[in-house]
Design an enzyme around this catalytic site. Sequence first.
Site, mmCIF file in Angstrom:
data_model
loop_
_atom_site.group_PDB
_atom_site.id
_atom_site.type_symbol
_atom_site.label_atom_id
_atom_site.label_comp_id
_atom_site.label_asym_id
_atom_site.label_seq_id
_atom_site.Cartn_x
_atom_site.Cartn_y
_atom_site.Cartn_z
ATOM 1 N N GLU A 62 0.847 -1.204 0.000
ATOM 2 C CA GLU A 62 0.000 0.000 0.000
ATOM 3 C C GLU A 62 0.875 1.244 0.000
ATOM 4 O OE1 GLU A 62 -3.686 -0.115 1.821
ATOM 5 O OE2 GLU A 62 -3.516 -2.190 2.480
HETATM 6 P P1 FAD Z 1 3.652 -9.753 13.476
HETATM 7 O O1 FAD Z 1 3.643 -10.079 12.037
HETATM 8 O O2 FAD Z 1 2.456 -10.096 14.279
HETATM 9 O O3 FAD Z 1 4.957 -10.430 14.116
HETATM 10 C C1 FAD Z 1 5.058 -10.734 15.483
HETATM 11 C C2 FAD Z 1 5.568 -12.162 15.633
HETATM 12 O O4 FAD Z 1 5.580 -12.477 17.031
HETATM 13 C C3 FAD Z 1 4.661 -13.206 14.986
HETATM 14 O O5 FAD Z 1 5.431 -14.007 14.116
HETATM 15 C C4 FAD Z 1 4.125 -14.034 16.165
HETATM 16 O O6 FAD Z 1 3.980 -15.391 15.850
HETATM 17 C C5 FAD Z 1 5.214 -13.830 17.196
HETATM 18 N N1 FAD Z 1 4.767 -14.017 18.576
HETATM 19 C C6 FAD Z 1 3.578 -13.658 19.139
HETATM 20 N N2 FAD Z 1 3.561 -13.993 20.453
HETATM 21 C C7 FAD Z 1 4.761 -14.568 20.714
HETATM 22 C C8 FAD Z 1 5.333 -15.137 21.887
HETATM 23 N N3 FAD Z 1 4.680 -15.161 23.048
HETATM 24 N N4 FAD Z 1 6.587 -15.659 21.813
HETATM 25 C C9 FAD Z 1 7.286 -15.640 20.643
HETATM 26 N N5 FAD Z 1 6.775 -15.107 19.506
HETATM 27 C C10 FAD Z 1 5.536 -14.580 19.541
HETATM 28 N N6 FAD Z 1 -0.509 -4.544 5.789
HETATM 29 C C11 FAD Z 1 -0.282 -4.001 4.567
HETATM 30 O O7 FAD Z 1 0.692 -3.246 4.387
HETATM 31 N N7 FAD Z 1 -1.114 -4.296 3.515
HETATM 32 C C12 FAD Z 1 -2.185 -5.120 3.651
HETATM 33 O O8 FAD Z 1 -2.893 -5.417 2.676
HETATM 34 C C13 FAD Z 1 -2.465 -5.650 4.927
HETATM 35 N N8 FAD Z 1 -3.553 -6.440 5.112
HETATM 36 C C14 FAD Z 1 -3.656 -7.173 6.261
HETATM 37 C C15 FAD Z 1 -4.663 -8.124 6.365
HETATM 38 C C16 FAD Z 1 -4.723 -8.954 7.464
HETATM 39 C C17 FAD Z 1 -5.797 -9.986 7.550
HETATM 40 C C18 FAD Z 1 -3.744 -8.838 8.477
HETATM 41 C C19 FAD Z 1 -3.722 -9.793 9.622
HETATM 42 C C20 FAD Z 1 -2.768 -7.846 8.406
HETATM 43 C C21 FAD Z 1 -2.715 -6.999 7.304
HETATM 44 N N9 FAD Z 1 -1.742 -5.999 7.175
HETATM 45 C C22 FAD Z 1 -1.554 -5.373 5.982
HETATM 46 C C23 FAD Z 1 -0.878 -5.618 8.316
HETATM 47 C C24 FAD Z 1 0.506 -6.262 8.287
HETATM 48 O O9 FAD Z 1 0.388 -7.624 8.029
HETATM 49 C C25 FAD Z 1 1.161 -6.029 9.653
HETATM 50 O O10 FAD Z 1 1.193 -4.643 9.928
HETATM 51 C C26 FAD Z 1 2.590 -6.547 9.753
HETATM 52 O O11 FAD Z 1 2.784 -7.770 9.084
HETATM 53 C C27 FAD Z 1 2.926 -6.689 11.231
HETATM 54 O O12 FAD Z 1 4.258 -7.104 11.432
HETATM 55 P P2 FAD Z 1 4.836 -7.158 12.906
HETATM 56 O O13 FAD Z 1 6.220 -7.691 12.836
HETATM 57 O O14 FAD Z 1 4.627 -5.854 13.580
HETATM 58 O O15 FAD Z 1 3.899 -8.187 13.706
#
Ligand code: FAD
Length: 466
Positions: A62
């Site tokens: 996006e």
């Molecule tokens: P996460 O990807 O949640 O990473 C955190 C990690 O921590 C995960 O792998 C999890 O398994 C791990 N974890 C959790 N608890 C523990 C624990 N207790 N111990 C060890 N590990 C743990 N963004 C866009 O840009 N475009 C889109 O079209 C879009 N659509 C989306 C649609 C959906 C349905 C979803 C769910 C998200 C969407 N997003 C989109 C948002 C985007 O996916 C997220 O903003 C981004 O991937 C988040 O990354 P993160 O590393 O912050 O978190």
Amino acid sequence: RGLSPTVIVIGAGMSGISAAKTLSEAGIKDILILEATHRIGGRIKKTKFSGVFVEMGANWVEGVNGKEVNPIWTMANEIGLKSYRSELRNIASNVYKQSGGLYNESEAQKVVDSAEEFFNFSANVSVSLLRNGVEDISILTAERLRHKVPSTPIEKALEYFRYDSQQGEPPRLTSLRNTAPLPTFADFGDDIYFVADSRGYESVVHYVAKEFLTTNKAGEIKDPRLMLNKVVTEIHYSGKGIIVKSEDGGVYKAEYVMVSTSIGVLQTDLISFVPPLPDWKLLALDQFDLSVYTKIFIKFPYKFWSTGNGTEFFVYAHERRGYYTNWQQLENEYPGANLLLVTLTDDESRRIEQQSDSKTKSEIMEVLRNMFGDDIPEATDILVPRWWSDRFYKGCFSNWPVGLTRHRFNQIKSPVDRVYFTGEHTSEKYFGYVHGAYLAGIDSANSLINCVKKKVCNPKDDQVFQ
Ligand code: FAD
């Protein structure tokens, strides 16, 4: 001599991997990444559905074709990720009535134009609120100011199509000041590209990971610094260091920890902090919203919907707002696969996560019969992701709720002693997005690097205890 590893990173989604890479490139290579699931990528996750790979989580890059280049777009191009520009502008010719048939296009166009006019008005209001130091208002309040509160099914459906599909929550909950205009589109451009590639959107996370983790001959990541299936349940912290415990009895010591789980996980008791996080931190974490957004893929034996230019998105205007409103036909992305995608959000998402997929399928079939008539085939397969019920996510992407101040937001990302935080919810401009997660990882890692190398730790300004 300090403890080894220097830093434990919790979570191997985009932000955790990006933080670990930044630490590694700054010379802090003694790191350990603990990930709860069997894979890296987190909320970017492909799955095989009826013979093709679809995305259960993030789907679009996006913010493309603007004045700055979205870093995820750069990666997607380097990998050669297949993606398709989504054209949202023809929606007025694709609005279905509750009991079937399309709205007259010019009638629908009037609603679209009026919504566009409101959108521009609200962006101006947002800027002037900020300039004049006036408190935040919700998008709904701005609609009231303009006497533009949607009330008919078509107005509600088109409002939903614009706001809820972006924020995952209704306009009455969403902060105007922090979402209009959205920095993602203002900075990186208005275009969005739908990823449909058998390697999955998650290959952007692999791309970042492979820049600092070791791979085997087959190109798979095999590095002792990444441990999968490690569910972190306790973080003990003090001025002397960190002890992290996992569900399987593992105990890991480090100098610092970087927590990258979703804010939804931090709002539950999956991870106990010892001592408990201070009240100012809990209050900040609990005030931010993690929205729920459910992408339901449905497979049919043949197509009964239109294909071709201007048909990709269509809307169902039911009196119940958000009831199977947003539809996308995926002929362009998955030719010949006969796939539809319908998205639900918020309470509708929570509702269907708690019911059987066959119940959801029968609701969908009823809606489709309303739109296209009784003479359509039964769906042969359905995929219903359940992000909200999953204890490792508890939702999909964060949304800035009305009234949460910048000060409070800064507290969400502020470190507590030796505990650092990252994740999409810590990106002030790009929260909610993949690029937000990536950039937040770099930012949080840089604060930690400043602490380790320059001894500039925990800037006190961030920690006003109220
Ligand atoms: P996460 O990807 O949640 O990473 C955190 C990690 O921590 C995960 O792998 C999890 O398994 C791990 N974890 C959790 N608890 C523990 C624990 N207790 N111990 C060890 N590990 C743990 N963004 C866009 O840009 N475009 C889109 O079209 C879009 N659509 C989306 C649609 C959906 C349905 C979803 C769910 C998200 C969407 N997003 C989109 C948002 C985007 O996916 C997220 O903003 C981004 O991937 C988040 O990354 P993160 O590393 O912050 O978190």
